[in-house]
Design a protein around this motif. Structure first.
Motif, short mmCIF file in Angstrom:
data_model
loop_
_atom_site.label_atom_id
_atom_site.label_comp_id
_atom_site.label_asym_id
_atom_site.label_seq_id
_atom_site.Cartn_x
_atom_site.Cartn_y
_atom_site.Cartn_z
N ALA A 27 -5.57 1.01 -3.71
CA ALA A 27 -5.32 2.37 -3.36
C ALA A 27 -4.39 2.56 -2.16
CB ALA A 27 -6.70 3.01 -3.19
N ALA A 28 -4.37 1.45 -1.43
CA ALA A 28 -3.71 1.64 -0.12
C ALA A 28 -2.29 1.24 -0.60
CB ALA A 28 -4.26 0.73 0.82
N ALA A 29 -1.96 0.20 -1.31
CA ALA A 29 -0.89 -0.44 -1.83
C ALA A 29 0.17 0.55 -2.64
CB ALA A 29 -0.83 -1.79 -2.30
N MET A 30 -0.28 1.04 -3.35
CA MET A 30 0.55 1.99 -4.36
C MET A 30 1.32 2.90 -3.65
SD MET A 30 1.06 4.87 -6.24
CE MET A 30 -0.46 5.56 -6.57
N PRO A 31 0.72 3.98 -2.77
CA PRO A 31 1.24 4.94 -2.12
C PRO A 31 2.27 4.78 -1.08
CG PRO A 31 -1.24 5.04 -2.31
CD PRO A 31 -0.76 3.83 -2.53
N ILE A 32 2.24 3.52 -0.60
CA ILE A 32 3.09 3.32 0.42
C ILE A 32 4.58 3.23 -0.18
CG2 ILE A 32 4.20 1.15 1.80
CD1 ILE A 32 1.23 0.59 2.35
N ALA A 33 4.71 2.78 -1.59
CA ALA A 33 5.89 2.70 -2.18
C ALA A 33 6.12 4.15 -3.04
CB ALA A 33 6.02 1.59 -3.27
N PHE A 34 5.30 4.58 -3.61
CA PHE A 34 5.32 5.87 -4.34
C PHE A 34 5.65 6.84 -3.70
CE2 PHE A 34 3.90 9.39 -6.94
CZ PHE A 34 4.90 9.47 -7.86
N ALA A 35 4.83 7.07 -2.71
CA ALA A 35 4.65 8.22 -1.72
C ALA A 35 6.28 8.35 -0.93
CB ALA A 35 3.56 8.41 -0.87
N THR A 36 6.51 7.19 -0.45
CA THR A 36 7.57 7.10 0.07
C THR A 36 8.94 7.57 -0.53
OG1 THR A 36 6.79 5.33 1.75
CG2 THR A 36 9.10 5.88 1.67
N LEU A 144 -14.75 7.49 -5.61
CA LEU A 144 -13.30 7.98 -5.88
C LEU A 144 -12.78 8.87 -4.94
CD1 LEU A 144 -13.77 8.88 -9.91
CD2 LEU A 144 -12.40 6.95 -8.66
N GLY A 145 -13.82 9.71 -4.21
CA GLY A 145 -13.32 10.47 -2.95
C GLY A 145 -12.69 9.57 -1.85
N LEU A 146 -13.30 8.44 -1.84
CA LEU A 146 -13.02 7.51 -0.52
C LEU A 146 -11.83 6.80 -0.92
CD1 LEU A 146 -16.51 5.86 0.28
CD2 LEU A 146 -15.18 7.52 1.39
N LEU A 147 -11.69 6.54 -2.35
CA LEU A 147 -10.28 5.99 -2.72
C LEU A 147 -9.11 6.76 -2.67
CD1 LEU A 147 -11.68 4.22 -5.92
CD2 LEU A 147 -10.77 3.07 -3.90
N LEU A 148 -9.33 8.29 -2.84
CA LEU A 148 -8.33 8.98 -2.60
C LEU A 148 -8.07 9.23 -1.03
CD1 LEU A 148 -6.52 11.31 -3.68
CD2 LEU A 148 -8.43 12.89 -3.54
N ALA A 149 -9.16 9.19 -0.35
CA ALA A 149 -8.84 9.35 1.32
C ALA A 149 -8.18 7.84 1.64
CB ALA A 149 -10.13 9.43 1.92
N THR A 150 -8.44 6.68 1.02
CA THR A 150 -7.63 5.54 1.33
C THR A 150 -6.38 5.67 1.30
OG1 THR A 150 -9.72 4.41 1.23
CG2 THR A 150 -7.79 3.09 1.11
N GLY A 151 -5.85 6.14 0.03
CA GLY A 151 -4.56 6.32 -0.44
C GLY A 151 -3.76 7.24 0.59
N SER A 152 -4.49 8.30 1.00
CA SER A 152 -3.93 9.31 1.90
C SER A 152 -3.71 8.64 3.28
CB SER A 152 -4.72 10.49 2.10
OG SER A 152 -4.94 11.22 0.69
#
Length: 410
Positions: A27-36, A144-152
């Motif tokens: 959950a932390a790894a994916m947004p670093i690439a995609f959100a950037t 799932l809410g915590l995973l969403l917060a982790t990605g954020s």
């Protein structure tokens, strides 16, 4: 990642090596690439490749083709474990993001976008399946809410560095894409090496599953995909094209979204657990009708940048409530249907995504406000469908019409 371990036995592993910890790492790894990639995209294509509304529509159409073909995951998991496929897809996303700025032309951007999108969509398909298989139903909304917060939180770190360092260090698109994609790549490799392969208790059906009793879930997925595309493609593009936002200004707006998500996402998960999927989804859809209508008013009535910025933040928060759609399916599904249905649902979610961005790109050239009015209509349709979700969904009680119909193996 050669050792295979049952979920029950994974309780004896160190905390950081357990299945839930792997979900948080991904959950932390994916947004670093995609959100950037997403944060820089509108400025990158306008400044470097001189995109107009039609070009950006075609780019997002190409980006969504792998989502439409996510059903291919069903064929791949015959030969590859879901966990392995998910991490390989994450690795592909990271590598493709890292080299994005090396292809500053329409053809080059479309090609590298297609490759990164294959990684993203196959990862997301598998990740959703693993979440629903590995998390108990009672805990799923909260986690799932915590995973969403982790990605954020992970994205917040990336965006924060962009906002703080873009101008002082004279950062370039190439440097930022290389760093973000490289970090995601390294995290994917670490996950491959450090974690065993976890075996869920319910074997997954390795063929396409389309069940009549999931019809409402399929329709809600289709409508969600259509609405999401309008937001992803055109809301951010509006901020740059109409209001002239620079990279650090767009990223600053994203930062506000992330902080709000970090605070509210766990509360969203708890809200689903307390009030149920039906009420939460209805709240989301009513909110989206209002937001998209006001987006249209920006063009029809000339409303300003402050309203547009506020709507952008609210829009993001409302989409976070879509986790209720995941738990709705978890509650009505046969345990063995989760993996194939996740793939089918991703394909359904992306049916509109393949043709909407390109088609609406041409409409955007004529009337941008009409694009958002269409989105408001779609949100209203979703609200009507959500009225059919029962308070306590379960197999055999998937909709308010299905009380007396037992779950059938169709």
């Amino acid at each position: 990642m050669t050792t295979t371990l049952n979920l029950a036995d994974a309780r004896h592993l160190p905390l950081w090596r357990r299945p839930r910890s792997l979900l948080f790492l991904m959950a932390a790894a994916m947004p670093i690439a995609f959100a950037t990639w997403s944060a820089l995209l509108n400025n990158f294509v306008i400044e470097v490749a001189q995109f107009d509304g039609s070009d950006i529509g075609w780019l997002h159409t190409v980006r969504e083709i792998p989502g439409f073909l996510a059903i291919g995951v069903i064929a791949l998991i015959i030969f590859i474990r879901e966990q392995v496929l998910g991490l390989v897809s994450l690795l592909m996303l990271g590598v493709a993001t890292a080299v994005t700025a090396w292809f500053p032309s329409l053809g080059g951007i479309l090609t590298i976008t297609l490759l990164s999108s294959i990684g993203f969509h196959y990862y997301e398909t598998v990740n959703q399946s693993l979440q629903l298989q590995w998390l108990p139903k009672a805990e799923a909304p909260r986690v799932l809410g915590l995973l969403l917060a982790t990605g954020s939180a992970a994205t917040l770190c990336s965006y924060g560095l962009i906002v703080l360092l873009w101008e002082p260090l004279g950062l370039t698109y190439n440097i930022v894409y290389l760093l973000a994609g490289g970090i995601t790549t390294l995290m994917a490799i670490f996950a491959m090496v450090a974690y065993p392969q976890f075996e869920a208790p319910n074997p997954q059906v390795k063929k396409m599953v389309l069940r009549r009793r999931y019809w409402l879930y399929y329709l809600l997925q289709f409508m969600a995909g259509a609405r999401r595309q309008i937001f992803v493609v055109f809301a951010g593009f509006m901020m740059v094209e109409r209001f002239g936002f620079d990279v650090h200004e767009v990223t600053g707006l994203f930062l506000i979204n992330l902080v709000a998500n970090m605070i509210l996402a766990p509360l969203m998960g708890r809200a689903v657990g307390r009030f149920g999927e039906a009420r939460v989804l209805r709240f989301e859809y009513v909110g989206l009708v209002i937001v998209f209508s006001l987006y249209g008013g920006i063009y029809y009535f000339g409303w300003g940048v402050l309203l547009a910025s506020v709507l952008y933040v609210i829009d993001n928060l409302l989409f976070g409530l879509a986790l209720a759609l995941k738990t709705y399916f978890q509650k009505i599904a046969d345990p063995g249907d989760i993996a194939p249905t996740a793939a089918v649902a991703f394909t359904i979610n992306h049916i509109a995504a393949v043709f909407l961005p390109a088609g609406l790109g041409y409409l955007w050239l004529i009337s941008p406000g009409a694009v958002f009015v269409m989105a408001a209509g779609m949100a209203a349709g979703s609200f009507a469908l959500s009225l059919l979700i029962p308070r306590h969904p379960e197999p055999g009680h998937e909709t308010i019409f299905a009380r007396a119909i037992p779950a059938a193996a169709e």
